[in-house]
Write a protein that holds these residues in place. Structure first.
Motif: not given
Length: 145
Positions: A31-47
């Protein structure tokens, strides 16, 4: 499609896609470096889902050629509106129609002129074998071509 971007909505979309496919092993989300893609909620979900995150380099607009190609196809469709959508519902309807066409009807040159659905659903090998057979018959009938 939403009126605003948020990491919660992005994470919910990724989880929904993951649940639909039932697969996470070996998946990477670029993804790009936008806030929604790098936010904590997204990172936790991916992990949690076992999906590796990957990000475009800063200020490099063509770091994801697949997305860029998709957006170009979208923008140059004859049905792409020349005026803004009058409502969120109209925009959603247009995008649903486009995605249906893009995945089910549009043959992609990068995947040997089959549709993404053909490839994803395992129909690609049979289609390519049938196409090869047609070409071989035509070559046999008209070797001068």
């Amino acid at each position: 499609m939403h009126e605003e971007a948020s990491t919660e909505k992005a994470a919910a979309l990724i989880r929904s896609c993951w649940e639909e496919t039932g697969r996470s092993e070996g998946l990477t989300l670029h993804s790009d470096n936008g806030g929604p893609m790098k936010g904590a909620t997204m990172m936790v979900m991916l992990q949690w889902l076992g999906i590796a995150p990957s990000f475009s380099r800063p200020r490099v607009s063509d770091d994801n050629p697949f997305s860029e190609s998709l957006f170009r196809t979208l923008k140059y469709r004859p049905s792409f509106p020349d005026k803004p959508f009058s409502s969120l519902e109209e925009a959603r309807s247009w995008v649903v129609s486009f995605v249906g066409w893009y995945n089910s009807l549009h043959r992609h040159s990068a995947i040997r002129f089959v549709t993404p659905d053909d490839r994803h659903l395992g129909r690609e090998a049979q289609l390519l074998a049938r196409r090869h057979h047609v070409y071989q018959r035509a070559r046999h009938r008209h070797p001068e071509r």
